[in-house]
Write an enzyme that holds these catalytic residues in place. Structure first.
Site, PDB file in Angstrom:
ATOM      1  CD  GLU A   1      -2.355   2.353  -3.671  1.00  0.00           C
ATOM      2  OE1 GLU A   1      -1.789   2.461  -2.612  1.00  0.00           O
ATOM      3  OE2 GLU A   1      -3.487   2.896  -3.750  1.00  0.00           O
TER       4      GLU A   1
ATOM      5  CG  ASP B   1      -1.905   1.100   1.262  1.00  0.00           C
ATOM      6  OD1 ASP B   1      -2.915   1.113   0.592  1.00  0.00           O
ATOM      7  OD2 ASP B   1      -1.584   1.985   2.073  1.00  0.00           O
TER       8      ASP B   1
HETATM    9  C1  NOJ Z   1      -4.334   3.146  -0.613  1.00  0.00           C
HETATM   10  C2  NOJ Z   1      -5.724   2.355  -0.350  1.00  0.00           C
HETATM   11  O1  NOJ Z   1      -5.941   1.718  -1.570  1.00  0.00           O
HETATM   12  C3  NOJ Z   1      -6.575   3.246   0.166  1.00  0.00           C
HETATM   13  O2  NOJ Z   1      -7.877   2.383   0.316  1.00  0.00           O
HETATM   14  C4  NOJ Z   1      -6.190   3.882   1.554  1.00  0.00           C
HETATM   15  O3  NOJ Z   1      -7.177   4.630   2.027  1.00  0.00           O
HETATM   16  C5  NOJ Z   1      -4.923   4.505   1.350  1.00  0.00           C
HETATM   17  N1  NOJ Z   1      -4.037   3.777   0.704  1.00  0.00           N
HETATM   18  C6  NOJ Z   1      -4.313   4.595   2.719  1.00  0.00           C
HETATM   19  O4  NOJ Z   1      -3.993   3.484   3.163  1.00  0.00           O
END
Ligand code: NOJ
Length: 547
Positions: A250, A208
């Site tokens: 991500e 993430d």
């Molecule tokens: C990316 C995640 O996909 C999202 O859902 C989240 O709110 C943020 N990162 C913070 O962790």
């Protein structure tokens, strides 16, 4: 018990995989408490195997106050009791592996929950060894060049904590303080977390928010060299624990910046292609391949052993961060006419409502997803065309309970009250739209998707082949070759609502269609109905004939 092989003759497992993202809370409730859980998911593994899923990506499963649906972790080495136990998780791994599927989960490196004992200790005592686990300031004035991500909620990346007597840094909600990766103890703590899960047998992580690990004055505090050095270290460590484990990253960035996350094949194995996703919708809206073509021209080659992850929708808003302000405006006007459909710099709607529940549009979007580049990620519920509820807060409108059947609570749970309301409207409501009814209907989206995923699996060049866009005079036609050492495949997609005829210069190649459909093809001349598409296998190598 592992029965999975690292690589097929064609390449590495994740280069041929179909991923499926699911919100455990929303999937299947085995103990009637209104929340989906691990034993519930285990009961549904056959469904996922039959769909053709190779790897499950679970949204965060850790204990959490859930101010950000689990992306605010309060204990990295445990399972949120609402989901089950570590033993349940081990059972999920075994049962998935037995069916030939892998499991990854989100690992949130950048921040913890404010409830995490590290943060609680840090704020209570300046001399605590955990104080330096976070990023503090007396003024809250540093790093002004860092953008705010959750623009609809937060006004600053700094929040004053009266107990700590200082401001703390957070790139997301103020309930998610950023960890201080300049502290070697933080770096080590995250390696320890990875080891804990890899030792249990997990197949990797969806990493993430990796761009934000470090902060430096005068920069955007994104994609810094220090971040890449740490990710290299992280990858080497993960690989030493399990050479087969996957890091799916991500980094929501432009292609040039994303390229850095693959390093020399020694950082992330995969990264989502964020800029491509909105352009698939833009191309469909304009009936023109140009937006897709332009972003592919900007998409760099990847080091060997790497792969793009592609997707249409996920648990977040459909992000419009990687488009220009003009395109964002166009996309909002076209796909999110009501203000409530918009969130931050994106659109909080599911796939089927975005495409007005039009089967042809939903199917062509999948045709592109399954053939263009990379490994596709499906989002739970989209395989049956589930709807959304824009009146729920934040992104919860696209995280409602899975619709299994038309019975009590959509077959999701026997509880009296659920963690979220079911979708119950006339078009998308569970009495009409559910897995059971689609399983019975040979023409349903679900059965169609099972079929095309099977076809994709039989043609590995869709996973690891090179991509070559074919020139075509008709701007509504998106046609491309995917080629590996064994096969050459062609996909043709009509992005417009009207039928189209067009020519492709494939000269002597003879084409075998792979899908049922109304395509007509003769001597390089094609005809497709509105939003029609076809995939072909070519029997002779057309390379020399394609200009
Ligand atoms: C990316 C995640 O996909 C999202 O859902 C989240 O709110 C943020 N990162 C913070 O962790």
């Amino acid at each position: 018990m592992k029965t999975l092989s690292t690589s097929s003759p064609q390449g590495l497992w994740y280069q041929h995989a179909v991923f499926y993202e699911l919100n455990l809370r929303a999937f299947y409730d085995s103990n009637a408490d209104g929340h989906g859980d691990l034993p519930g998911l285990i009961q549904k593994l056959d469904y996922l195997r039959d769909l053709g899923v190779d790897c499950l990506w679970l949204m965060p499963i850790y204990p959490s106050p859930r101010h950000d649906d689990g992306y605010d972790i309060s204990d990295y080495c445990n399972i949120d009791p609402v989901f089950g136990t570590l033993d349940d998780f081990k059972r999920l791994l075994d049962e998935s592996h037995r069916r030939g599927m892998r499991v990854i989960t989100d690992l949130v490196l950048n921040h913890t929950s404010e409830q995490h004992p590290w943060f609680q200790a840090a704020r209570a005592d300046r001399n605590s060894p955990f104080r330096d686990f976070y990023v503090w300031s007396d003024t809250g004035q540093e790093y002004q060049d860092a953008r705010i991500i959750f623009v609809d909620t937060e006004t600053s990346n700094w929040t004053f904590d009266p107990l700590a007597g200082q401001y703390f840094w957070h790139r997301f909600y103020k309930s998610q303080p950023d960890l201080n990766f300049d502290n070697p103890a933080v770096q080590q703590a995250m390696l320890d977390v990875a080891k804990f899960w890899l030792d249990l047998g997990i197949d990797g992580f969806r990493v993430d928010a990796p761009p934000y690990l470090f902060e430096r004055e005068g920069t955007s505090c994104e994609n810094l060299p220090e971040t890449h050095s740490y990710l290299k270290k992280f990858r080497a460590f993960v690989e030493a624990c399990n050479p087969d484990a996957l890091l799916l990253s991500e980094a929501n960035q432009w292609p040039e910046d994303v390229r850095e996350y693959f390093g020399d094949g020694d950082q992330m194995h995969m990264n989502f292609h964020f800029p491509l996703m909105p352009r698939i919708f833009q191309s469909l809206a304009l009936a023109e391949r140009a937006p897709i073509e332009e972003i592919l021209a900007r998409t760099p080659e990847l080091p060997s052993g790497c792969q793009w992850a592609t997707f249409l929708r996920c648990h977040d808003e459909l992000t419009l961060e990687m488009v220009t302000p003009e395109v964002r405006r166009f996309m909002w006007d076209f796909y999110a006419p009501e203000p409530r459909m918009r969130l931050n710099r994106g659109i909080r709607r599911r796939l089927a409502p975005l495409l007005e529940n039009e089967p042809a549009r939903i199917r062509i979007a999948h045709s592109i997803l399954l053939t263009l580049i990379g490994s596709p990620t499906l989002y739970y519920g989209d395989e049956i065309g589930m709807g959304d509820n824009i009146w729920l807060e934040d992104r919860n409108g696209v995280r409602t309970p899975m619709q299994w059947n038309s019975g009590l609570n959509a077959g999701f749970s026997a509880a009296e009250s659920l963690y979220a309301p079911l979708i119950a409207d006339e078009t998308y409501g569970y009495p009409r739209l559910n897995v059971a009814s689609q399983e019975k209907d040979p023409h349903s989206l679900l059965n169609w998707l099972r079929g095309v995923i099977r076809t994709r699996r039989l043609h590995p060049a869709f996973g690891d082949g090179t991509l070559r866009l074919l020139p075509c005079e008709n701007p509504a036609i998106l046609a491309y070759l995917r080629q590996n050492s064994d096969q050459t495949l062609l996909a043709v997609n009509n992005l417009s609502a009207d039928s189209q005829t067009f020519r492709l210069d494939l000269a002597a190649a003879s084409l075998t269609p792979l899908l049922e459909g109304e395509t007509i093809q003769e001597d390089g001349s094609f005809s497709l109905p509105g939003y029609g598409f076809q995939w072909y296998e070519l029997s002779s190598n057309p390379e020399s004939k394609v200009s």
